[in-house]
Design a protein around this motif. Sequence first.
Motif, PDB file in Angstrom:
ATOM      1  N   ASN A   1      23.659 -11.431  42.823  1.00 30.27           N
ATOM      2  CA  ASN A   1      22.588 -11.898  43.710  1.00 30.27           C
ATOM      3  C   ASN A   1      22.935 -13.272  44.277  1.00 30.27           C
ATOM      4  OD1 ASN A   1      21.722 -13.894  41.748  1.00 30.27           O
ATOM      5  ND2 ASN A   1      20.726 -12.234  40.642  1.00 30.27           N
ATOM      6  N   VAL A   2      22.104 -13.731  45.198  1.00 32.58           N
ATOM      7  CA  VAL A   2      22.347 -15.000  45.885  1.00 32.58           C
ATOM      8  C   VAL A   2      22.308 -16.167  44.899  1.00 32.58           C
ATOM      9  CG1 VAL A   2      21.460 -16.570  47.647  1.00 32.58           C
ATOM     10  CG2 VAL A   2      21.543 -14.118  48.105  1.00 32.58           C
ATOM     11  N   ARG A   3      21.412 -16.143  43.948  1.00 32.74           N
ATOM     12  CA  ARG A   3      21.325 -17.234  42.968  1.00 32.74           C
ATOM     13  C   ARG A   3      22.664 -17.427  42.259  1.00 32.74           C
ATOM     14  NH1 ARG A   3      16.708 -16.923  38.635  1.00 32.74           N
ATOM     15  NH2 ARG A   3      15.512 -17.638  40.419  1.00 32.74           N
ATOM     16  N   GLN A   4      23.290 -16.330  41.868  1.00 35.66           N
ATOM     17  CA  GLN A   4      24.576 -16.415  41.182  1.00 35.66           C
ATOM     18  C   GLN A   4      25.693 -16.886  42.113  1.00 35.66           C
ATOM     19  OE1 GLN A   4      25.259 -16.146  37.894  1.00 35.66           O
ATOM     20  NE2 GLN A   4      23.039 -16.144  37.725  1.00 35.66           N
TER      21      GLN A   4
ATOM     22  N   GLY B   1      17.438 -27.133  50.154  1.00 41.45           N
ATOM     23  CA  GLY B   1      16.809 -25.904  50.648  1.00 41.45           C
ATOM     24  C   GLY B   1      17.755 -25.184  51.589  1.00 41.45           C
ATOM     25  N   LEU B   2      17.731 -23.874  51.490  1.00 38.42           N
ATOM     26  CA  LEU B   2      18.626 -23.052  52.287  1.00 38.42           C
ATOM     27  C   LEU B   2      17.905 -21.843  52.849  1.00 38.42           C
ATOM     28  CD1 LEU B   2      21.552 -22.807  49.719  1.00 38.42           C
ATOM     29  CD2 LEU B   2      21.529 -24.245  51.754  1.00 38.42           C
ATOM     30  N   SER B   3      18.420 -21.355  53.924  1.00 39.70           N
ATOM     31  CA  SER B   3      18.115 -20.016  54.384  1.00 39.70           C
ATOM     32  C   SER B   3      19.411 -19.240  54.211  1.00 39.70           C
ATOM     33  CB  SER B   3      17.680 -20.008  55.844  1.00 39.70           C
ATOM     34  OG  SER B   3      16.449 -20.675  56.001  1.00 39.70           O
ATOM     35  N   VAL B   4      19.305 -17.953  54.057  1.00 40.80           N
ATOM     36  CA  VAL B   4      20.481 -17.136  53.812  1.00 40.80           C
ATOM     37  C   VAL B   4      20.407 -15.894  54.692  1.00 40.80           C
ATOM     38  CG1 VAL B   4      21.736 -15.849  52.052  1.00 40.80           C
ATOM     39  CG2 VAL B   4      20.546 -17.936  51.415  1.00 40.80           C
ATOM     40  N   SER B   5      21.519 -15.569  55.299  1.00 45.72           N
ATOM     41  CA  SER B   5      21.619 -14.325  56.045  1.00 45.72           C
ATOM     42  C   SER B   5      22.474 -13.378  55.215  1.00 45.72           C
ATOM     43  CB  SER B   5      22.274 -14.568  57.402  1.00 45.72           C
ATOM     44  OG  SER B   5      22.590 -13.339  58.018  1.00 45.72           O
ATOM     45  N   VAL B   6      21.891 -12.252  54.853  1.00 46.27           N
ATOM     46  CA  VAL B   6      22.621 -11.236  54.099  1.00 46.27           C
ATOM     47  C   VAL B   6      22.666  -9.982  54.961  1.00 46.27           C
ATOM     48  CG1 VAL B   6      22.685  -9.826  52.013  1.00 46.27           C
ATOM     49  CG2 VAL B   6      21.860 -12.197  51.891  1.00 46.27           C
ATOM     50  N   ASP B   7      23.861  -9.596  55.316  1.00 49.65           N
ATOM     51  CA  ASP B   7      24.076  -8.414  56.150  1.00 49.65           C
ATOM     52  C   ASP B   7      23.189  -8.435  57.401  1.00 49.65           C
ATOM     53  OD1 ASP B   7      26.002  -7.514  54.327  1.00 49.65           O
ATOM     54  OD2 ASP B   7      24.474  -6.552  53.101  1.00 49.65           O
TER      55      ASP B   7
ATOM     56  N   PRO C   1      21.554 -24.008  56.651  1.00 45.00           N
ATOM     57  CA  PRO C   1      20.573 -25.043  56.345  1.00 45.00           C
ATOM     58  C   PRO C   1      19.170 -24.446  56.459  1.00 45.00           C
ATOM     59  CG  PRO C   1      22.185 -25.837  57.949  1.00 45.00           C
ATOM     60  CD  PRO C   1      22.400 -24.357  57.774  1.00 45.00           C
ATOM     61  N   TYR C   2      18.255 -24.972  55.665  1.00 47.67           N
ATOM     62  CA  TYR C   2      16.873 -24.463  55.639  1.00 47.67           C
ATOM     63  C   TYR C   2      16.321 -24.378  57.044  1.00 47.67           C
ATOM     64  CZ  TYR C   2      11.969 -24.100  54.419  1.00 47.67           C
ATOM     65  OH  TYR C   2      10.672 -23.676  54.300  1.00 47.67           O
ATOM     66  N   MET C   3      15.807 -23.211  57.406  1.00 47.29           N
ATOM     67  CA  MET C   3      15.255 -22.995  58.744  1.00 47.29           C
ATOM     68  C   MET C   3      13.736 -22.971  58.660  1.00 47.29           C
ATOM     69  SD  MET C   3      17.887 -20.043  60.011  1.00 47.29           S
ATOM     70  CE  MET C   3      17.104 -19.809  61.583  1.00 47.29           C
ATOM     71  N   GLN C   4      13.109 -23.837  59.450  1.00 40.86           N
ATOM     72  CA  GLN C   4      11.654 -23.850  59.526  1.00 40.86           C
ATOM     73  C   GLN C   4      11.261 -23.201  60.827  1.00 40.86           C
ATOM     74  OE1 GLN C   4      10.091 -27.747  58.927  1.00 40.86           O
ATOM     75  NE2 GLN C   4      11.385 -28.141  57.177  1.00 40.86           N
ATOM     76  N   GLY C   5      10.149 -22.572  60.787  1.00 40.59           N
ATOM     77  CA  GLY C   5       9.708 -21.894  62.002  1.00 40.59           C
ATOM     78  C   GLY C   5       8.203 -22.019  62.183  1.00 40.59           C
ATOM     79  N   GLY C   6       7.767 -21.555  63.278  1.00 46.06           N
ATOM     80  CA  GLY C   6       6.335 -21.650  63.527  1.00 46.06           C
ATOM     81  C   GLY C   6       5.912 -20.582  64.482  1.00 46.06           C
TER      82      GLY C   6
END
Length: 81
Positions: free
Chosen positions: A26-29, A48-54, A76-81
Motif C-alpha cells: 500500500n501507499v503507506r508502506q 501532506g501529499l496527494s497521490v495518483s495511483v493508476d 504535493p498536497y492538492m487543495q481544491g474548492g
Amino acid sequence: MAKIILPGSMRAAAGGRTEFEVDAPNVRQVLAQLSAEYPKLKPLFARGLSVSVDNLIYRDADLLPLAANSEVYILPYMQGG
C-alpha cells in the motif's frame, strides 16, 4: 513492483532520483520505505501529499492497495474548492 514517481521538487531529498521500483502492499508502506532509504523525504511527506495511483488522484491513500504493476505519482498536497 510498483513504479513510484516523485516530483522534481523532491529530487534533491531523494539523492537526485525521481523514479523508484518499490515492492509494497500500500501507499503507506511505499512512503515508509522511501523515508527509510532517503530520510530527507520524511519531512516533505509530513507536510501532506496527494497521490495518483493508476491515473486516479487520492488525498488520503495510505491504505490503498497497490498492484504489482501500479504506477504511483507522489504529489504535493492538492487543495481544491
